[in-house]
Scaffold this motif. Structure first.
Motif, PDB file in Angstrom:
ATOM      1  N   GLU A 189      65.215-107.618  62.760  1.00 15.78           N
ATOM      2  CA  GLU A 189      66.319-107.002  63.519  1.00 15.78           C
ATOM      3  C   GLU A 189      65.887-106.720  64.959  1.00 15.78           C
ATOM      4  N   LYS A 190      64.630-106.344  65.125  1.00 14.99           N
ATOM      5  CA  LYS A 190      64.106-106.107  66.485  1.00 14.99           C
ATOM      6  C   LYS A 190      64.208-107.394  67.319  1.00 14.99           C
ATOM      7  N   LEU A 191      64.044-108.530  66.650  1.00 11.45           N
ATOM      8  CA  LEU A 191      64.056-109.809  67.359  1.00 11.45           C
ATOM      9  C   LEU A 191      65.435-110.490  67.323  1.00 11.45           C
ATOM     10  N   ASP A 192      66.463-109.699  67.000  1.00  2.00           N
ATOM     11  CA  ASP A 192      67.870-110.143  67.087  1.00  2.00           C
ATOM     12  C   ASP A 192      68.314-111.115  65.996  1.00  2.00           C
ATOM     13  N   PHE A 193      67.560-111.179  64.899  1.00  2.00           N
ATOM     14  CA  PHE A 193      68.066-111.922  63.736  1.00  2.00           C
ATOM     15  C   PHE A 193      69.194-111.097  63.115  1.00  2.00           C
ATOM     16  N   VAL A 194      70.197-111.812  62.589  1.00  2.35           N
ATOM     17  CA  VAL A 194      71.384-111.124  62.060  1.00  2.35           C
ATOM     18  C   VAL A 194      71.494-111.388  60.553  1.00  2.35           C
ATOM     19  N   PHE A 195      71.639-110.315  59.789  1.00  2.88           N
ATOM     20  CA  PHE A 195      71.806-110.395  58.335  1.00  2.88           C
ATOM     21  C   PHE A 195      73.068-111.198  58.006  1.00  2.88           C
ATOM     22  N   GLN A 196      72.960-112.081  57.017  1.00  2.00           N
ATOM     23  CA  GLN A 196      74.088-112.921  56.586  1.00  2.00           C
ATOM     24  C   GLN A 196      74.544-112.449  55.195  1.00  2.00           C
ATOM     25  N   PRO A 197      75.378-111.408  55.132  1.00  2.00           N
ATOM     26  CA  PRO A 197      75.679-110.794  53.833  1.00  2.00           C
ATOM     27  C   PRO A 197      76.416-111.720  52.867  1.00  2.00           C
ATOM     28  N   ASN A 198      77.087-112.726  53.386  1.00  2.00           N
ATOM     29  CA  ASN A 198      77.868-113.597  52.494  1.00  2.00           C
ATOM     30  C   ASN A 198      77.093-114.803  51.981  1.00  2.00           C
ATOM     31  N   LYS A 236      73.741-116.455  49.922  1.00  2.00           N
ATOM     32  CA  LYS A 236      72.761-116.105  48.880  1.00  2.00           C
ATOM     33  C   LYS A 236      71.600-117.091  48.923  1.00  2.00           C
ATOM     34  N   CYS A 237      70.385-116.583  48.735  1.00  2.00           N
ATOM     35  CA  CYS A 237      69.220-117.459  48.626  1.00  2.00           C
ATOM     36  C   CYS A 237      69.244-118.079  47.229  1.00  2.00           C
ATOM     37  N   LYS A 238      69.215-119.417  47.180  1.00  2.00           N
ATOM     38  CA  LYS A 238      69.325-120.096  45.871  1.00  2.00           C
ATOM     39  C   LYS A 238      68.047-119.947  45.044  1.00  2.00           C
ATOM     40  N   THR A 239      66.919-119.759  45.712  1.00  2.00           N
ATOM     41  CA  THR A 239      65.643-119.719  44.976  1.00  2.00           C
ATOM     42  C   THR A 239      65.331-118.324  44.443  1.00  2.00           C
ATOM     43  N   PHE A 240      65.529-117.301  45.278  1.00  2.00           N
ATOM     44  CA  PHE A 240      65.190-115.939  44.862  1.00  2.00           C
ATOM     45  C   PHE A 240      66.379-115.023  45.147  1.00  2.00           C
ATOM     46  N   ASP A 241      66.930-114.501  44.067  1.00  2.00           N
ATOM     47  CA  ASP A 241      68.119-113.665  44.148  1.00  2.00           C
ATOM     48  C   ASP A 241      67.917-112.409  45.012  1.00  2.00           C
ATOM     49  N   PHE A 242      66.660-111.913  45.039  1.00  2.00           N
ATOM     50  CA  PHE A 242      66.379-110.668  45.768  1.00  2.00           C
ATOM     51  C   PHE A 242      66.283-110.866  47.278  1.00  2.00           C
ATOM     52  N   ASN A 243      66.326-112.100  47.739  1.00  2.00           N
ATOM     53  CA  ASN A 243      66.166-112.337  49.178  1.00  2.00           C
ATOM     54  C   ASN A 243      67.462-112.122  49.953  1.00  2.00           C
ATOM     55  N   ARG A 244      67.287-111.618  51.170  1.00  2.00           N
ATOM     56  CA  ARG A 244      68.377-111.606  52.145  1.00  2.00           C
ATOM     57  C   ARG A 244      68.106-112.725  53.147  1.00  2.00           C
ATOM     58  N   ILE A 245      69.182-113.270  53.690  1.00  2.00           N
ATOM     59  CA  ILE A 245      69.026-114.308  54.713  1.00  2.00           C
ATOM     60  C   ILE A 245      69.360-113.702  56.078  1.00  2.00           C
ATOM     61  N   TYR A 246      68.458-113.911  57.043  1.00  2.00           N
ATOM     62  CA  TYR A 246      68.670-113.485  58.427  1.00  2.00           C
ATOM     63  C   TYR A 246      68.690-114.724  59.320  1.00  2.00           C
ATOM     64  N   LYS A 247      69.568-114.679  60.322  1.00  2.00           N
ATOM     65  CA  LYS A 247      69.744-115.864  61.155  1.00  2.00           C
ATOM     66  C   LYS A 247      69.645-115.505  62.638  1.00  2.00           C
ATOM     67  N   LEU A 248      68.937-116.363  63.369  1.00  2.00           N
ATOM     68  CA  LEU A 248      68.878-116.225  64.833  1.00  2.00           C
ATOM     69  C   LEU A 248      69.529-117.455  65.439  1.00  2.00           C
ATOM     70  N   GLU A 249      70.562-117.232  66.237  1.00  2.00           N
ATOM     71  CA  GLU A 249      71.192-118.363  66.935  1.00  2.00           C
ATOM     72  C   GLU A 249      70.681-118.362  68.367  1.00  2.00           C
ATOM     73  N   ILE A 250      70.236-119.528  68.809  1.00  2.00           N
ATOM     74  CA  ILE A 250      69.617-119.634  70.128  1.00  2.00           C
ATOM     75  C   ILE A 250      70.560-120.398  71.062  1.00  2.00           C
ATOM     76  N   ASN A 251      70.808-119.804  72.230  1.00  2.00           N
ATOM     77  CA  ASN A 251      71.718-120.480  73.167  1.00  2.00           C
ATOM     78  C   ASN A 251      70.939-121.426  74.075  1.00  2.00           C
TER      79      ASN A 251
END
Ligand SMILES: CC(C)(COP(=O)(O)OP(=O)(O)OC[C@H]1O[C@@H](n2cnc3c(N)ncnc32)[C@H](O)[C@@H]1OP(=O)(O)O)[C@@H](O)C(=O)NCCC(=O)NCCS
Length: 174
Positions: A148-157, A159-174
């Protein structure tokens, strides 16, 4: 992309050297990838012995040749203290995933922020990446704070197919 995967991209930061892993690093890789403490929130299997650590280095080198993975060891005053990786690299899609680990005694000193900033900068300027994702355990507060400090954004919708407990965070670069 102006990075050609010929020479390994060593990176120097203010305090760190990010460098390629060779077979001389088997013990360090074993320590980083076998430790229960470091890998508490990591889904992938821990390595069980030095042979598996050697295999891991070999896999990284092969995937580098295929332009799919860049695995850096993080050295601090000549000692290996962690690792950082761009993997699942997809050049046509300008996409990669990022992963990282540090030995406990080096955590909470801003060192992974420093390593991440350099690798993200490299991904942006040299590899022309547009999207970098991180898969992290939902209870891994240190990793989530770092992302979060580095501006990655949680993708609540998503799901990680390999590990159910994982959250996915995404950084879009302009
Ligand atoms: C995740 C990890 C790499 C963070 O590295 P680090 O060098 O300690 O992180 P930094 O010192 O750069 O800190 C980055 C931010 O995270 C916060 N943070 C670090 N550790 C934290 C913790 N245990 N709890 C809450 N926040 C934490 C820091 O406060 C900082 O935010 P701030 O600047 O706003 O204060 C490290 O904890 C680690 O190696 N963990 C084990 C391996 C792992 O789980 N890897 C992730 C797999 S997806």
């Amino acid at each position: 992309m102006n990075f050609d995967f010929k020479n390994f991209p060593e990176i120097k930061t203010e305090r760190l050297l990010l460098r390629e892993a060779t077979f001389k690093d088997i013990n360090s890789v074993y320590e980083l990838r076998s430790s229960k403490e470091i890998n508490k929130f990591v889904g992938t299997k821990r390595v069980k012995n030095l042979e598996e650590a050697k295999d891991f280095i070999e896999v990284c080198n092969n995937l580098y040749q295929k332009e799919k993975r860049i695995f850096w060891l993080i050295a601090y005053q000549t000692q290996v203290i962690g690792s950082i990786v761009l993997h699942q690299i997809d050049i046509p899609k300008n996409y990669a995933e990022i992963g990282y680990k540090l030995k406990p005694e080096f955590q909470q000193k801003g060192l992974m922020t420093e390593a991440m900033q350099s690798v993200l900068g490299f991904g942006k300027s040299k590899m022309k990446l547009k999207t970098i994702e991180a898969f992290t355990h939902k209870n891994n507060l240190a990793s989530i704070a770092l992302l979060e400090k580095l501006d990655f954004v949680f993708q609540p919708n998503r799901k990680c197919k390999t590990f159910d407990f994982n959250r996915i965070y995404k950084l879009e670069i302009n």
